[in-house]
Enzyme design. Sequence first.
Site, PDB file in Angstrom:
ATOM      1  N   GLY A 174       0.853  -1.191   0.000  1.00  0.00           N
ATOM      2  CA  GLY A 174       0.000   0.000   0.000  1.00  0.00           C
ATOM      3  C   GLY A 174       0.876   1.224   0.000  1.00  0.00           C
ATOM      4  N   GLY A 198       2.847   3.487   1.460  1.00  0.00           N
ATOM      5  CA  GLY A 198       3.487   3.608   2.765  1.00  0.00           C
ATOM      6  C   GLY A 198       4.122   4.971   2.974  1.00  0.00           C
ATOM      7  CG  ASP A 248      11.437   7.221   7.014  1.00  0.00           C
ATOM      8  OD1 ASP A 248      10.905   6.909   5.924  1.00  0.00           O
ATOM      9  OD2 ASP A 248      12.577   7.709   7.093  1.00  0.00           O
ATOM     10  CG  ASP A 296       4.813  -3.622  -5.263  1.00  0.00           C
ATOM     11  OD1 ASP A 296       5.367  -4.674  -5.629  1.00  0.00           O
ATOM     12  OD2 ASP A 296       5.413  -2.716  -4.665  1.00  0.00           O
TER      13      ASP A 296
END
Length: 487
Positions: A90, A92, A125, A252
């Site tokens: 997804g 991130g 992060d 992806d």
Amino acid sequence: MKALDELTFDNRFARLGDAFSTHVLPDPLDEPRLVVASDAAMALLDLDPAVAQTPVFAELFSGHKLWEAAEPRAMVYSGHQFGGYSPQLGDGRGLLLGEVYNAAGEHWDLHLKGAGMTPYSRMGDGRAVLRSSIREFLASEALHALGIPSSRALCVIGSSTPVWREKQERGAMVLRLAPSHIRFGHFEYFYYTKKHEQQAELAEHVLNLHYPECREQPEPYLAMFREIVERNAEMIAKWQAYGFCHGVMNTDNMSILGITFDFGPFAFLDDFDAHFICNHSDHEGRYSFSNQVPIGQWNLSALAQALTPFISVDALKEALGLYLPLYQAHYLDLMRRRLGLTTAEEDDQKLVERLLALMQNSGVDYTLFFRRLGDESAALAVARSRDDFVDMAGFDAWADLYKARVARDGAYSEEQRRARMHAVNPLYILRNYLAQNAIAAAEAGDYSEVQRLHEVLTKPFEEQAGMEQYAQRPPDWGKHLEISCSS
Ligand code: AMP
Ligand code: MG
């Protein structure tokens, strides 16, 4: 021309709801500053290029400000990474801010990469560093200028926010544009989680918005898959013809639109090397230059598996069978043009293969070889290139075949030959060492080199006065740069 606050949003993906994406606000970067903007990408949104210089531009694309009509969302997807299935990926570190439509009626996704943590950040992060943001920006715009389908990039915004990678770096954001950010991995996610209803919704969404002409076909989903196969075959043919190595062809990172997507440790070939691996974490060479062709098909098979609820296995197999012949046809067509040929002959494939075999391990610059081949008549050009080849006798034999082939192709003047060949053989490509130079300057606070390199790469086929240094082979230090996957 529009001002920044005049963009018109129509957030069609956001309207699919929470099963598809999660509302997340961008996490702003400190002291945002414009690094580079693309006038051509600004034009896609009808934006006046002058607005890039206003403070609000840097604020909007560093997470400080948001349009009222924007609906920032992190998309959920999964995908096959290096051959293994990762069930939960997804966005991130990127957010779909919304979809903007322009005066021509085109929709463009605004995706802000490096915008902070999301529910899909896993161990990350949520940030992107300046180096990788510049690389994505330059690559998107350079590929587009070469005629290779790609996502686009509006700008890079730098900051003083510290971000830890192998060492401390600075955070940045790149604003990516694409007609859709839906990946193969979106379909895989809903297939493997058995969310059948949502999967059908996703398929309808893609069909209606991105492949409406397939509606006219007796089997719309099959027609759509065929089109995806065709577009991928064409995109990868262009990668191979121009020496582009993507580096991380996980499903992806494969766009449902057949555009080059998600730039990581990519590279253009300097010296021709079929086995080149640009991603130094790719120990097995799964995504080596020549493997991109079969991996393209592997990825399409992974998508096909996720489409089995809509299309029969036999029909999917048949459509997948189109990939290689289509790839070969597109590739050969482009390579013929790169060789200056206007007609087709049976043995052209062999002519190309022989040339590449001679280039392999010869240390021949892939881009400059073709460019110089068009500089003068076939006879003069091959005579001049001869010394670059280790196997000179082999090259002489090839050159004889080539000259004879050119003679059979037709009679045209040297000027015609040059114009035709230079229109398909770039002088300037995004060499890793050029990107590296621009990044080093930018990291030291000077963005002018990124801007200049971007300018040069927007007209790769046109010789530009005073820009000779961008058309050079890499110096020794720049030949085997290892590009880290951490970005
Ligand atoms: P990529 O290798 O950039 O295609 O990313 C693969 C997956 O890892 C995607 O789900 C990304 O959103 C996620 N990802 C990559 N880098 C970060 C990061 N620094 N923070 C959070 N997620 C990340
Ligand atoms: Mg990715």
